[in-house]
Structures are given as C-alpha cells and as structure tokens.
Design an enzyme around this catalytic site. Sequence first.
Site: not given
Length: 230
Positions: A85, A202, A204
Amino acid sequence: MTVAIIRFGGSNCDRDAERALEHLEIDAEIVWHEDGLPAETSGIMLPGGFSYGDYLRAGAMAARSPIMAEVREAAAEGTPVLGVCNGAQIGCESGLTEGAFTTNESARFQCEHVSLRVERDDTPWTAAYDEGDVIDVPIAHGEGRYEIDDERLAELEDDDRVLFRYCNEDGETDPEANPNGSKHNVAGVLGEHETVAVLMPHPERATLPDVGPTDGQGVLRGFEAADGGA
C-alpha cells in the site's frame, strides 16, 4: 531471519505487519526510519499508512528518507523487500520498482475485499500459490491506481514482472473487477530482482485466522522463501 518493518511519520500498518509476521513465526522488528537498518536485517517491509500525510504525492517524501538508500543497497544485494500500500507507493517513488500509484479512478478512498489473480508462481512472494489462483485480500487506499507508460508496461509484461492482477471470482480481468482503475488491472509488480515486490492490497490483513481470510499468508511467507534462496 529478522524482517525490519520501517516506520515513517504517518505509518499506521507497521504493527499489523509485525503481528502478521510473528503469527507466521517470522521474526520482525519495527524500525524508526531515522535509526537506519539494524545490522541483523535479513528482510525489509515497507508498511502501509500515510507517510508524511501523503504530501506532494503518496510516498514521495518517505522515498527520500536516507534509510531508503540503505534499502536500495540491501535490495541490490538480494535482501527481500516487500512494499504494501503506502509502502508500494514508497517503493515506486524510490525506484525499487517501475511505475507509480496515483489517485483512484473513483477519486474516493476505497476499503473492501478484492480478488487477485496470481500471475506467476515461481517467485518467493507467490511460491505458496499456483499460477492462476484467485486469492481474497483487502484494499484500503485513495491512491492505488497503478500507472505506467505503455512502452514500459509492455517491457514489464514481457519480462513477466507482474505478480498480481485484480480479477473477478472466476479469475477474469474486467473493468468491474478493477477497484481503482489500475492499468491492465495490475495490483502488484516485481522490481529488477525477484526478491523485491510491491503491491497495493494488504496481505498482512489477510493473515490472522481470527479476523478473516488468510489468503495473504503466502505473500508474507515470501520472506522465508527469498531468504532460503527460492
């Protein structure tokens, strides 16, 4: 290995990244950009957020932090580097990868789950998947539209450096499956070395089973694969 997660003023996904990596039993340490890379660094993550308030352009100011010269040097020596990002914006602005990320076609901040098609499975960041797999990973950005001139895009595609494309659940790329207007539905690309990658979604946030899908685990496992010479 120890992954250095670089925190800039305005980073806000660094702790998410640390928790996700530690869930995968990958040692991680948040590093303030002014302190430089620790001597034991064997992987680098540029996390999401709004470094320096996205002034000038998203990622432009962080890309000029002295630590990024260290990151580029480490990347050239084979250290795995992943930008996510805002980290992807920093990666492009600093020359780690081709292209740029700019304002979404909708001109709005978008936060939603998207489908990504794995374009190749022979890189550290995609070794956990098969080519053509469709994975579910969230986005959260206002400047996620990937842009690059046609000539350089052709070179990028000829060199097989596109990692992920936005797609529908059937793996088809069409305008409705492209959340931000990225050119050729590009969601993630490789740098000159396959150990360097940036992506707008993302991974994560798609790693911890207690909070949702875990399709992003394979991307973060790239630190282990790259460190092992995959």
